[in-house]
Design an enzyme around this catalytic site. Structure first.
Site, PDB file in Angstrom:
ATOM      1  N   GLU A 162      -0.497 -10.677   3.388  1.00  0.00           N
ATOM      2  CA  GLU A 162      -0.185  -9.815   4.537  1.00  0.00           C
ATOM      3  C   GLU A 162      -0.404 -10.576   5.843  1.00  0.00           C
ATOM      4  OE1 GLU A 162      -1.314  -5.476   2.575  1.00  0.00           O
ATOM      5  OE2 GLU A 162      -2.840  -6.550   3.680  1.00  0.00           O
ATOM      6  N   GLY A 196       0.828  -1.212   0.000  1.00  0.00           N
ATOM      7  CA  GLY A 196       0.000   0.000   0.000  1.00  0.00           C
ATOM      8  C   GLY A 196       0.856   1.253   0.000  1.00  0.00           C
TER       9      GLY A 196
HETATM   10  C1  5RP Z   1      -3.399  -3.641   1.328  1.00  0.00           C
HETATM   11  C2  5RP Z   1      -3.620  -3.128   2.697  1.00  0.00           C
HETATM   12  C3  5RP Z   1      -3.078  -1.767   3.019  1.00  0.00           C
HETATM   13  O1  5RP Z   1      -2.252  -1.882   4.133  1.00  0.00           O
HETATM   14  C4  5RP Z   1      -4.213  -0.851   3.343  1.00  0.00           C
HETATM   15  O2  5RP Z   1      -5.121  -0.866   2.263  1.00  0.00           O
HETATM   16  C5  5RP Z   1      -3.717   0.572   3.612  1.00  0.00           C
HETATM   17  O3  5RP Z   1      -3.245   1.118   2.420  1.00  0.00           O
HETATM   18  P1  5RP Z   1      -2.697   2.615   2.356  1.00  0.00           P
HETATM   19  O4  5RP Z   1      -1.448   2.646   3.171  1.00  0.00           O
HETATM   20  O5  5RP Z   1      -2.448   2.838   0.891  1.00  0.00           O
HETATM   21  O6  5RP Z   1      -3.766   3.523   2.905  1.00  0.00           O
HETATM   22  O7  5RP Z   1      -4.208  -3.746   3.534  1.00  0.00           O
HETATM   23  O8  5RP Z   1      -4.055  -4.858   1.118  1.00  0.00           O
END
Ligand code: 5RP
Length: 224
Positions: free
Chosen positions: A107, A33
């Site tokens: 993750e 992300g």
């Molecule tokens: C990806 C995730 C990310 O950690 C989550 O979506 C947060 O993303 P960002 O840092 O772009 O806000 O779970 O699957």
């Protein structure tokens, strides 16, 4: 501070947090992300201090490699002291909703292997009760309609994330309007539906520490 500046601040804070513990043979688990990308960019400045990383997505693996950081297969990697990742929501128990970027399964696997899970997020991700952000569920494609019907029985409103395939070749249902008072129980219940690969509740294994970006600086928060 803008949201991007807060993300960069927590990415740097995570590097500062792990740096004193890095050794030549350390392998770091890295999330996915925009916030995790800020961590990767800050980590690259210190790539001579550790061995390499395990990535939670193809996109993260690509960014690590672009910085010249070796990427290891989890099965061949030794112990992982730290996993660093962002979140879509966090509560004060550091239970999370993740999967906005569709990388939730890998993750969750890397987080499970790590001694310490460090969540990095700006303060827009802090909530009293999880569930305003729709809960992502990774589903085997042929089970999509069945899983959606089972989710409706739990009171949720599933929406098929059109045009998205995960790195594992599966689809995502984003579930709105769930009551997530008992996050661990709901995480287990959803994972028990046949056809579900995993869901984006990180409650059974929450983060150990949250580095949260605020206008007053980065706060280090542990679970209540
Ligand atoms: C990806 C995730 C990310 O950690 C989550 O979506 C947060 O993303 P960002 O840092 O772009 O806000 O779970 O699957």
């Amino acid at each position: 501070m803008t949201q991007d500046e807060l993300k960069r601040a927590v990415g740097q804070a995570a590097v500062d947090y792990i740096k004193p513990h890095l050794e030549e043979n350390s392998i770091i688990g890295v999330g996915t992300g925009s916030t995790a990308n800020c961590f990767i960019d800050a980590l690259a400045e210190h790539k001579q201090m550790f061995d390499g990383a395990v990535a939670s997505s193809d996109a993260t693996a690509e960014r690590l490699k672009q910085h010249g950081i070796p990427v290891y297969d989890l099965n061949g990697a030794g112990p992982i002291a730290f996993y660093v990742d962002g979140a879509d929501e966090t509560n004060d128990k550091l239970q999370l909703i993740k999967g906005g970027g569709a990388a939730l399964t890998r993750e969750k696997i890397v987080a499970a292997c790590a001694d310490q899970f460090i969540c990095i997020a700006d303060d827009s991700k802090w909530v009293n009760m999880l569930g305003t952000f729709p809960l992502p569920i990774e589903v085997i494609p042929m089970a999509r309609s069945y899983v959606a019907r089972e989710i409706v029985k739990l009171g949720g409103d599933p929406v098929y994330r059109q045009g998205v395939l995960t790195d594992n070749g599966n689809v995502i249902l984003d579930v709105h309007n769930l009551n997530i008072e008992s996050a661990i129980a709901l995480e287990e219940r959803i994972n028990n539906i046949v056809g579900v690969v995993t869901n984006g509740l990180f409650a059974a294994r929450p983060a150990d520490v949250l580095l949260m970006g605020t206008a007053d600086g980065v706060k280090e928060i542990t679970a209540k």
